[in-house]
Scaffold this active site. Structure first.
Site, PDB file in Angstrom:
ATOM      1  N   LEU A  95       0.835  -1.203   0.000  1.00 11.97           N
ATOM      2  CA  LEU A  95       0.000   0.000   0.000  1.00 11.97           C
ATOM      3  C   LEU A  95       0.865   1.246   0.000  1.00 11.97           C
ATOM      4  O   LEU A  95       1.931   1.260   0.618  1.00 11.97           O
ATOM      5  CB  LEU A  95      -0.868   0.033   1.260  1.00 11.97           C
ATOM      6  CG  LEU A  95      -1.946  -1.034   1.390  1.00 11.97           C
ATOM      7  CD1 LEU A  95      -2.501  -1.041   2.806  1.00 11.97           C
ATOM      8  CD2 LEU A  95      -3.061  -0.776   0.380  1.00 11.97           C
ATOM      9  N   GLU A 127     -10.715   0.089   7.063  1.00 10.24           N
ATOM     10  CA  GLU A 127     -10.288  -1.040   7.894  1.00 10.24           C
ATOM     11  C   GLU A 127      -9.137  -0.627   8.782  1.00 10.24           C
ATOM     12  O   GLU A 127      -8.382   0.277   8.444  1.00 10.24           O
ATOM     13  CB  GLU A 127      -9.788  -2.183   7.000  1.00 10.24           C
ATOM     14  CG  GLU A 127     -10.844  -2.713   6.078  1.00 10.24           C
ATOM     15  CD  GLU A 127     -10.289  -3.671   5.036  1.00 10.24           C
ATOM     16  OE1 GLU A 127      -9.050  -3.780   4.923  1.00 10.24           O
ATOM     17  OE2 GLU A 127     -11.099  -4.298   4.360  1.00 10.24           O
ATOM     18  N   LYS A 129      -5.443  -1.026  10.009  1.00 10.48           N
ATOM     19  CA  LYS A 129      -4.236  -1.557   9.376  1.00 10.48           C
ATOM     20  C   LYS A 129      -3.465  -2.314  10.459  1.00 10.48           C
ATOM     21  O   LYS A 129      -2.924  -1.706  11.378  1.00 10.48           O
ATOM     22  CB  LYS A 129      -3.388  -0.440   8.775  1.00 10.48           C
ATOM     23  CG  LYS A 129      -2.193  -0.985   8.017  1.00 10.48           C
ATOM     24  CD  LYS A 129      -1.521   0.098   7.204  1.00 10.48           C
ATOM     25  CE  LYS A 129      -0.430  -0.449   6.324  1.00 10.48           C
ATOM     26  NZ  LYS A 129       0.601  -1.191   7.006  1.00 10.48           N
ATOM     27  N   CYS A 428      35.667  10.732   5.288  1.00 13.22           N
ATOM     28  CA  CYS A 428      34.939   9.499   5.553  1.00 13.22           C
ATOM     29  C   CYS A 428      35.536   8.802   6.777  1.00 13.22           C
ATOM     30  O   CYS A 428      36.747   8.566   6.811  1.00 13.22           O
ATOM     31  CB  CYS A 428      35.023   8.583   4.329  1.00 13.22           C
ATOM     32  SG  CYS A 428      34.343   6.945   4.641  1.00 13.22           S
ATOM     33  N   CYS A 446      31.159  10.287   0.758  1.00  8.42           N
ATOM     34  CA  CYS A 446      32.549   9.852   0.715  1.00  8.42           C
ATOM     35  C   CYS A 446      32.951   9.724  -0.748  1.00  8.42           C
ATOM     36  O   CYS A 446      32.220   9.148  -1.550  1.00  8.42           O
ATOM     37  CB  CYS A 446      32.659   8.508   1.426  1.00  8.42           C
ATOM     38  SG  CYS A 446      34.113   7.568   0.982  1.00  8.42           S
ATOM     39  N   CYS A 452      36.524   2.491  -0.715  1.00 13.20           N
ATOM     40  CA  CYS A 452      35.991   2.598   0.645  1.00 13.20           C
ATOM     41  C   CYS A 452      35.336   1.288   1.043  1.00 13.20           C
ATOM     42  O   CYS A 452      34.397   0.830   0.400  1.00 13.20           O
ATOM     43  CB  CYS A 452      34.984   3.738   0.714  1.00 13.20           C
ATOM     44  SG  CYS A 452      34.163   3.846   2.309  1.00 13.20           S
TER      45      CYS A 452
HETATM   46  S1  IVH Z   1      -4.778  -4.386   1.791  1.00 18.17           S
HETATM   47  C1  IVH Z   1      -4.124  -4.493  -2.337  1.00 18.17           C
HETATM   48  N1  IVH Z   1      -5.724  -4.149   4.249  1.00 18.17           N
HETATM   49  O1  IVH Z   1      -0.241  -3.682   5.143  1.00 18.17           O
HETATM   50  C2  IVH Z   1      -3.854  -4.078  -0.991  1.00 18.17           C
HETATM   51  N2  IVH Z   1      -3.399  -4.530   3.982  1.00 18.17           N
HETATM   52  O2  IVH Z   1       1.519  -1.744   3.957  1.00 18.17           O
HETATM   53  C3  IVH Z   1      -3.112  -5.061  -0.202  1.00 18.17           C
HETATM   54  N3  IVH Z   1      -2.155  -4.705   6.060  1.00 18.17           N
HETATM   55  O3  IVH Z   1       1.127  -5.887   2.784  1.00 18.17           O
HETATM   56  C4  IVH Z   1      -3.179  -4.875   1.231  1.00 18.17           C
HETATM   57  N4  IVH Z   1      -3.871  -4.437   7.412  1.00 18.17           N
HETATM   58  O4  IVH Z   1       0.336  -6.848   5.030  1.00 18.17           O
HETATM   59  C5  IVH Z   1      -4.633  -4.344   3.484  1.00 18.17           C
HETATM   60  N5  IVH Z   1      -6.691  -3.935   6.344  1.00 18.17           N
HETATM   61  C6  IVH Z   1      -5.617  -4.148   5.593  1.00 18.17           C
HETATM   62  C7  IVH Z   1      -4.340  -4.355   6.151  1.00 18.17           C
HETATM   63  C8  IVH Z   1      -3.252  -4.539   5.299  1.00 18.17           C
HETATM   64  C9  IVH Z   1      -2.564  -4.646   7.333  1.00 18.17           C
HETATM   65  C10 IVH Z   1      -0.763  -4.884   5.633  1.00 18.17           C
HETATM   66  C11 IVH Z   1      -0.543  -5.890   4.534  1.00 18.17           C
HETATM   67  C12 IVH Z   1       0.137  -5.133   3.426  1.00 18.17           C
HETATM   68  C13 IVH Z   1       0.711  -3.974   4.171  1.00 18.17           C
HETATM   69  C14 IVH Z   1       0.957  -2.794   3.265  1.00 18.17           C
END
Ligand code: IVH
Length: 700
Positions: A95, A127, A129, A428, A446, A452
Site C-alpha cells: 500500500l 479497515e 491496518k 569518511c 565519501c 571505501c
Molecule cells: S490491503 C491491495 N488491508 O499492510 C492491498 N493490507 O503496507 C493489499 N495490512 O502488505 C493490502 N492491514 O500486510 C490491506 N486492512 C488491511 C491491512 C493490510 C494490514 C498490511 C498488509 C500489506 C501492508 C501494506
C-alpha cells in the site's frame, strides 16, 4: 543399547526419573539435530526409537516431567530443511502511505479525477491496518490446500501447515456457494498480551526476546516445525482476496465480497463498531480519529499502525489499477508516530552503499510504542544543525511502524554544560577519503568509491538482498565475514564461491547442508531477470521501479549495456534515456556517473560472463499497441489523462512525455499544441481520441 531398555521397570524415585528424563531429552535433541540439520546421524533409526520410547514411558509414569518443549511433544515428521517457494497466481500488493489528512485528501482527489467526468463522492471501505505479516490461503473445492507468505509480492514461502495451527483459521470453508478456487488474504499477528507472555517465557529459557509483536509473529510463522508455531498463539484477520475462479459472481462491491468471506468462516479485519458500510472521505477521516483515540487509550489488543481506505466499487478498482506495487484504489492512512524521551549517548556516522554519510544517534535504550529503541537516525548534517542535537542531550524520539526511529527535538534546557555542537566530519570515517557535499544536495558523500570498505560491503549486501539477486543464505553477516576474510572482493566473486565450497564448509557456523543450500541459491540466481540485475548493481537513484522501467525500455542486457556505455558522452543515448516516462535528469546523471568509472564497467563484464541475464519481456501483454511508444496531448473527452496513461500501459504501450522520431502514435485531444506540431513535422502517426479508443477496443 537394546529394545529392553525402553520397557525397563520404572522403579525409581522422582529425582532419579528427572535426571534420566534430562539425559534422554538431551540425547534425542542431539540426534535430531544430527539427523535433520546436519544430515549426519550417528545412530540407527531403531536405536533412536528406543530412546524415544523410553522417554515416553518415563513421562507416562511421571507426568510432571512432560514439559512443552519435550521431544515427545513434537510430531514425528521431519521438519523441513527449507521452505518451498511458490509464485502467487495474483501478485500480493503493498500500500502507499498517507502521513497526513492532507495527503489523504490529495489521494481522494486523484481517485475522483482519474475518471472523466470526475466522480463527486467515492465510498470507501475503512479497515484497521494491522501491524503483522500478510498471508495468502488457497482453497480448492472448499479445502485449504496452500498457505503462502507475501515474500517479495511475486512469490512467497509455503506455510500451509503453520497456517492450520492458528486458532479459528478455516481448514474448510463453511456454508455454500464458494468458488472452486478461492484465495483469501489477510494479516497474521500476535496480540500484545500473547507477545508479552511469549517474551517472558523466552527470557526465562534464556532465549533472545522478540523486539515487537510483529517480529514475534513473523518469526513464529516462519518455523519449519509447525508444532512451534502452534505454541506461539498467533491470530489472524482476513481483508481481501487473490485468485477467485469465475464460477462465482463476486459482485461489484468490496464489502459485498468480504461479507461472503465472513459467511464462509473467516474473521474479518475490524471495520469499526458495526461498520459494514462504506463511507465517503469525511466519514473515513472521522473514523480514523475515533480509532486513533482508541489506540492511544490502549483499547486495541494488538498493534495497528493506521487505517486502510479502499474504493468500494470493484469496477472502479479495476479501472484505477495499480502503479508499481501498490493499487491506486487504496491507501494506508498512518497514525502519528509514538514518542518517548531519552538521552543521546553518542553520534556515529554510517557510510551507505553510495557513500552517503548518515549520522546515527546512539541512545540510552527506551521503549517507544512497545519497542525498545537504542539508535535513531539524524538524517544529515543540516538536520543535526537545525535541531542542534548534541551528545548528552535529552531528546524526543519517535518511531512509526518499520521506519527507522527519528529524533524529533533536543531539550536545550536539560543540556549538560560541557556539551559541544556536533561537528560533522569532512572525511569518511571508514576510509579517510574526502567527504564532499555537492551543490543542491543535503548529503555529504565519501569520495572513496570502491576504495571505501563501507561502500563496497554495503554494495555487496545490496547485491544479494531480496528484490535484487536474492541469494538466500548470503545475508549481511555472511557478506561481512566473507569480505573480511578475502573470499569475496567484488560482486562478481560471489559466483566463484562454488570453487571455495570446502573452505566455506570448514568455517564456523557452516555445515555440509548449509553450504549446499548456498551453492544452490547462487546457481539459481545466475538466471537473473534484467530488472533485478540492474537494481542489484546498487546505482544511485536506481530503485526497483526505475530498474524495471529501464529493463522494459531496452529489452535486453546487451541493448541496455550498449546504451549505458555511451551515456558519459551525453548525446543521443542520454536523450533517449531522458525521454522514458518516469526517468528524469537525476537518473540520467547517476547512470552516466556509474558508467564513467572503468571499474564498474569491468565488474559488469565479469558478471555478464557468469550470469544468464534474461531479456525483459518487451511487452507483457499481447495487444495491438504493445511495445509501441505513444504520446497523449491536448485534452481528452472520455478519459482523464491519468486513466488514458494507465490503460495504455496496461496494454503494454510505453507512454512518453515528449514526441520524437521513436514515437509510434500521438493521440491528440482538444487544443493540442506544440506536441501535435512536432508530430506533424516528424511524420509521426496522429490519432484522434476516437481512433485510439477504436484501436484498443478489442484489447483487454
Ligand atoms: S490491503 C491491495 N488491508 O499492510 C492491498 N493490507 O503496507 C493489499 N495490512 O502488505 C493490502 N492491514 O500486510 C490491506 N486492512 C488491511 C491491512 C493490510 C494490514 C498490511 C498488509 C500489506 C501492508 C501494506
Amino acid at each position: 543399547m537394546n529394545a529392553k531398555d525402553s520397557s525397563a521397570p520404572l522403579a525409581m524415585t522422582p529425582a532419579q526419573a528427572a535426571r534420566e528424563w534430562q539425559r534422554l531429552a538431551d540425547a534425542i535433541r542431539h540426534h535430531d539435530a544430527l539427523y535433520y540439520q546436519q544430515d549426519a546421524p550417528e545412530i540407527s533409526d531403531a536405536e533412536y526409537d528406543v530412546l524415544r520410547r523410553r522417554l515416553e514411558a518415563l513421562e507416562k509414569h511421571f507426568p510432571e516431567l512432560q514439559a512443552p518443549d519435550s521431544p515427545t511433544q513434537k510430531v514425528g515428521a521431519a521438519p523441513l530443511e527449507k521452505f518451498a517457494k511458490v509464485k502467487h497466481s495474483v501478485p500480493m500488493l503493498s500500500l502507499n502511505n498517507a502521513m497526513s489528512e492532507e495527503e489523504v485528501r490529495e489521494w481522494d482527489e486523484r481517485v475522483r479525477t482519474f475518471f472523466k467526468p470526475p466522480l463527486e463522492d467515492v465510498d470507501y471501505v475503512c479497515e484497521l491496518k494491522i501491524d503483522g505479516v500478510s498471508f495468502s490461503a488457497r482453497y480448492e473445492d472448499g479445502v485449504l490446500v496452500l498457505g503462502v507468505t507475501r515474500g517479495d509480492g511475486e512469490s512467497g514461502e509455503v506455510i500451509t501447515e503453520n497456517l492450520k495451527t492458528i486458532p479459528r483459521f478455516p481448514h474448510r470453508l463453511r456454508g455454500y456457494g464458494w468458488p472452486r478456487v478461492l484465495e483469501v488474504r489477510g494479516e497474521i499477528f500476535m496480540k500484545r498480551q500473547d507477545f508479552v507472555e511469549l517474551n517472558l517465557q523466552r527470557i526465562k529459557n534464556e532465549e533472545p526476546a522478540f523486539a515487537n509483536p510483529r517480529n514475534a509473529a513473523a518469526g513464529s510463522l516462519r518455523q519449519l516445525d509447525s508444532e512451534i508455531t502452534r505454541q506461539r498463539k498467533l491470530s489472524y484477520f482476513a481483508y481481501g482476496w487473490g485468485e477467485v475462479s469465475d464460477d462465482v459472481d463476486i459482485g461489484n462491491y468490496h464489502l459485498g465480497f468480504l461479507a461472503k468471506l465472513q459467511n464462509w468462516g473467516f474473521d474479518l479485519v475490524p471495520h469499526g463498531v458495526e461498520l459494514a458500510v462504506a463511507v465517503n472521505l469525511e466519514g473515513a477521516l472521522a473514523y480514523y480519529l475515533e480509532q486513533q483515540s482508541k489506540r492511544d487509550a490502549g483499547d486495541i489488543q494488538y498493534d495497528i499502525d493506521g487505517m486502510v481506505y479502499k474504493v468500494d466499487r470493484l469496477d472502479w478498482q479495476e479501472r484505477l489499477g495499480t502503479v508499481g506495487r501498490a493499487p491506486r484504489w487504496a491507501i494506508a492512512h498512518k497514525f502519528p508516530a509514538e514518542q518517548a524521551v531519552t538521552i543521546v549517548e553518542g553520534i556515529d556516522i554510517q557510510v551507505g552503499r553510495t557513500g552517503t554519510l548518515t549520522p546515527v544517534a546512539r541512545l540510552k535504550p527506551i521503549t517507544v510504542g512497545g519497542v525498545v529503541v537504542s539508535n535513531a537516525t539524524l538524517h544529515n548534517e543540516d538536520e543535526i544543525a537545525r535541531k542542534d542535537v548534541r551528545v548528552g542531550d535529552t531528546v524526543v524520539v519517535q518511531r512509526a511502524g518499520d521506519v527507522i526511529p527519528q529524533i524529533v527535538s533536543a531539550d536545550a534546557a536539560k543540556r549538560p554544560k560541557q556539551a559541544q555542537p556536533y561537528r560533522f566530519p569532512d572525511h569518511c570515517p571508514v576510509c579517510g577519503s574526502l567527504a564532499v557535499r555537492e551543490e543542491g544536495e543535503v548529503a555529504r558523500r565519501c569520495t572513496g568509491g570502491l576504495q571505501c570498505k563501507a561502500q563496497l560491503v554495503e554494495r555487496l549486501k545490496h547485491f544479494v538482498a531480496r528484490g535484487a539477486m536474492d541469494i538466500e543464505g548470503l545475508g549481511e553477516k555472511q557478506i561481512e565475514a566473507f569480505w573480511q576474510d578475502g573470499l569475496i572482493q567484488n560482486v562478481a566473486d560471489i559466483f566463484d564461491l562454488p570453487d571455495k565450497a570446502d573452505e566455506i564448509a570448514s568455517r564456523e557456523g557452516w555445515g555440509k547442508k548449509s553450504v549446499e543450500n548456498l551453492l544452490a541459491a547462487i546457481e539459481k540466481s545466475r538466471d537473473a531477470p534484467l530488472h533485478k540485475f540492474i537494481f542489484a548493481l546498487g546505482i544511485r537513484h536506481i530503485g526497483d521501479i526505475t530498474a524495471k522501467l529501464l529493463a522494459r525500455h531496452y529489452g535486453s542486457f546487451a541493448a541496455w549495456l550498449a546504451a549505458m556505455r555511451q551515456l558519459p558522452e551525453g548525446g543521443a543515448a542520454a536523450e533517449e534515456l531522458d525521454r522514458i516516462d518516469g526517468i528524469g535528469p537525476k537518473v540520467v546523471a547517476a547512470l552516466a556517473d556509474f558508467f564513467r568509472e572503468p571499474h564498474n564497467q569491468d565488474v559488469i563484464q565479469l558478471l555478464a560472463a557468469k550470469l544468464r541475464i534474461a531479456d525483459a519481456p518487451a511487452v507483457s501483454v499481447d495487444s495491438s499497441v504493445s511495445g509501441k511508444t505513444v504520446v497523449f496531448t491536448g485534452s481528452l473527452a472520455k478519459m482523464s489523462r491519468a486513466e488514458a496513461k494507465a490503460r495504455a500501459e496496461s496494454l503494454g504501450a510505453k507512454v512518453a512525455g515528449s514526441v520524437s522520431a521513436n514515437t509510434d502514435f500521438v493521440i491528440a485531444g482538444e487544443d493540442a499544441g506544440s506536441k501535435l506540431k512536432k508530430a506533424r513535422e516528424l511524420g509521426v502517426k496522429i490519432l484522434s481520441e476516437e481512433e485510439w479508443l477504436e484501436m484498443i477496443a478489442t484489447d483487454k
